[in-house]
Design a protein around this motif. Structure first.
Motif, PDB file in Angstrom:
ATOM      1  N   GLY A  29       0.800  -1.217   0.000  1.00 52.59           N
ATOM      2  CA  GLY A  29       0.000   0.000   0.000  1.00 52.59           C
ATOM      3  C   GLY A  29       0.833   1.266   0.000  1.00 52.59           C
ATOM      4  N   LEU A  30       2.082   1.177   0.457  1.00 48.34           N
ATOM      5  CA  LEU A  30       2.976   2.339   0.417  1.00 48.34           C
ATOM      6  C   LEU A  30       3.210   2.819  -1.007  1.00 48.34           C
ATOM      7  CD1 LEU A  30       5.708   1.228   2.994  1.00 48.34           C
ATOM      8  CD2 LEU A  30       4.198   3.205   3.219  1.00 48.34           C
ATOM      9  N   ALA A  45     -11.674   9.661  -1.550  1.00 50.39           N
ATOM     10  CA  ALA A  45     -10.712   8.783  -0.884  1.00 50.39           C
ATOM     11  C   ALA A  45     -11.277   7.364  -0.749  1.00 50.39           C
ATOM     12  CB  ALA A  45     -10.353   9.348   0.490  1.00 50.39           C
ATOM     13  N   ALA A  46     -12.569   7.252  -0.434  1.00 48.62           N
ATOM     14  CA  ALA A  46     -13.191   5.938  -0.258  1.00 48.62           C
ATOM     15  C   ALA A  46     -13.133   5.118  -1.546  1.00 48.62           C
ATOM     16  CB  ALA A  46     -14.638   6.096   0.200  1.00 48.62           C
ATOM     17  N   THR A  47     -13.361   5.776  -2.687  1.00 49.07           N
ATOM     18  CA  THR A  47     -13.314   5.077  -3.973  1.00 49.07           C
ATOM     19  C   THR A  47     -11.915   4.577  -4.282  1.00 49.07           C
ATOM     20  OG1 THR A  47     -15.158   6.386  -4.847  1.00 49.07           O
ATOM     21  CG2 THR A  47     -13.725   5.313  -6.457  1.00 49.07           C
ATOM     22  N   LEU A  48     -10.912   5.389  -3.993  1.00 46.48           N
ATOM     23  CA  LEU A  48      -9.533   4.982  -4.262  1.00 46.48           C
ATOM     24  C   LEU A  48      -9.085   3.884  -3.304  1.00 46.48           C
ATOM     25  CD1 LEU A  48      -7.848   8.415  -5.069  1.00 46.48           C
ATOM     26  CD2 LEU A  48      -8.803   6.711  -6.632  1.00 46.48           C
ATOM     27  N   LYS A  53      -8.045  -1.908  -2.491  1.00 45.09           N
ATOM     28  CA  LYS A  53      -8.336  -3.187  -1.851  1.00 45.09           C
ATOM     29  C   LYS A  53      -8.699  -4.251  -2.880  1.00 45.09           C
ATOM     30  CE  LYS A  53      -7.891  -2.244   2.578  1.00 45.09           C
ATOM     31  NZ  LYS A  53      -6.833  -2.905   3.391  1.00 45.09           N
ATOM     32  N   CYS A  54      -9.469  -3.881  -3.898  1.00 38.95           N
ATOM     33  CA  CYS A  54      -9.844  -4.838  -4.943  1.00 38.95           C
ATOM     34  C   CYS A  54      -8.611  -5.407  -5.639  1.00 38.95           C
ATOM     35  CB  CYS A  54     -10.736  -4.161  -5.983  1.00 38.95           C
ATOM     36  SG  CYS A  54     -12.472  -4.127  -5.539  1.00 38.95           S
ATOM     37  N   ASN A 191      -8.728  -7.592   4.075  1.00 39.82           N
ATOM     38  CA  ASN A 191      -9.092  -6.951   2.812  1.00 39.82           C
ATOM     39  C   ASN A 191     -10.535  -7.266   2.418  1.00 39.82           C
ATOM     40  OD1 ASN A 191      -6.627  -5.717   2.440  1.00 39.82           O
ATOM     41  ND2 ASN A 191      -5.793  -7.321   1.142  1.00 39.82           N
ATOM     42  N   LEU A 192     -10.946  -8.522   2.618  1.00 36.78           N
ATOM     43  CA  LEU A 192     -12.326  -8.901   2.302  1.00 36.78           C
ATOM     44  C   LEU A 192     -13.317  -8.164   3.201  1.00 36.78           C
ATOM     45  CD1 LEU A 192     -11.991 -12.757   1.727  1.00 36.78           C
ATOM     46  CD2 LEU A 192     -12.428 -10.998   0.003  1.00 36.78           C
TER      47      LEU A 192
END
Length: 258
Positions: A29-30, A45-48, A53-54, A191-192
């Motif tokens: 994630g870095l 931010a939530a969409t990104l 995560k996907c 992640n799930l």
């Protein structure tokens, strides 16, 4: 059009590198998250985060499968930890509403420094695989570890994979290779759990997520191959590098806020 093409290429490369690093010690994630924010500054931010995560969950699942083919997985420890992590990641996400993230940033910085110093001082740390617990004690410790890490991942997130590896080595007697393999299972669970929130609420760019997932899987294949080929010593070295980068990032963010 040219910017979009170059932006997509940058994200594909970022996803590949993130998958490779994540497969070894976590911390992908870095690379992947800053790249998404740089290329798509207008998105929420939530969409990104949902798109990240996907992409990463597919790469992490691929790494888990490849480790399971070559390494004797300590399922009695990692499955209870993964279940607890899945559940507690929801609580961590809910805690954001009443506890500011910046309040724990200095604590995370201190914990990262302690983990790095401990690993550097003990040259034999994580070189031998000697599971330290069995029976009910193993179950209790696994649930505690999974709960704490799941809460942290849902609440904050950065460095989750590295913390998992350190804790598996320090408290369960795993070597770095088995710890990395176990960390992947727990990472898939957290992640799930996050995707269970992001996807139903539409916080995903599906085409971009699919494209990055392919690149992430390719990177995870390369990273897993390197980890299995070179063993615990290699994983330990990459772990120290990633933790060092995390320390610099957290120190910069902490002092900038002050």
């Amino acid at each position: 059009m040219e910017f979009l093409e170059s932006g997509l290429l940058a994200l594909v490369l970022a996803a590949f590198l993130a998958g490779a690093i994540d497969a070894v010690v976590g911390g992908g994630g870095l690379i992947q998250i800053p790249a998404l924010f740089a290329v798509h500054p207008g998105e929420s931010a939530a969409t990104l985060f949902g798109t990240n995560k996907c992409a990463s969950v597919v790469g992490t699942a691929n790494a888990t499968w490849r480790y399971a083919l070559r390494v004797k997985m300590p399922w009695r420890t990692i499955l209870p930890a993964a279940i607890a992590a899945f559940a507690f990641s929801y609580l961590g996400a809910a805690a954001v509403a009443w506890l500011p993230k910046d309040a724990i940033r200095p604590l995370i910085l201190l914990l990262l420094i302690l983990a790095a110093v401990y690993t550097l001082k003990r040259k034999d740390f994580g070189q031998l695989h000697r599971p330290a617990h069995a029976g009910p004690q193993e179950l209790i410790y696994a649930v505690l570890l999974g709960g704490v890490i799941g809460f942290y991942d849902g609440f904050f997130g950065p460095g989750t994979g590295s913390f998992l590896i350190f804790l598996f080595v320090r408290f369960f007697g795993f070597d770095f290779l088995h710890a990395s393999a176990g960390a992947k299972v727990v990472n898939v669970a957290t992640n799930l759990a996050a995707l269970a929130y992001f996807m139903p609420n539409g916080y995903v760019l599906p085409v971009l997520a699919l494209t990055m997932a392919v690149a992430n899987v390719s990177g995870s294949m390369a990273g897993t191959w390197l980890a299995l080929k070179h063993g615990s010593g290699f994983v330990r070295q990459v772990f120290l590098v990633v933790v060092g980068v995390l320390i610099v990032k957290f120190a910069w963010d902490t002092f900038r806020l002050l």
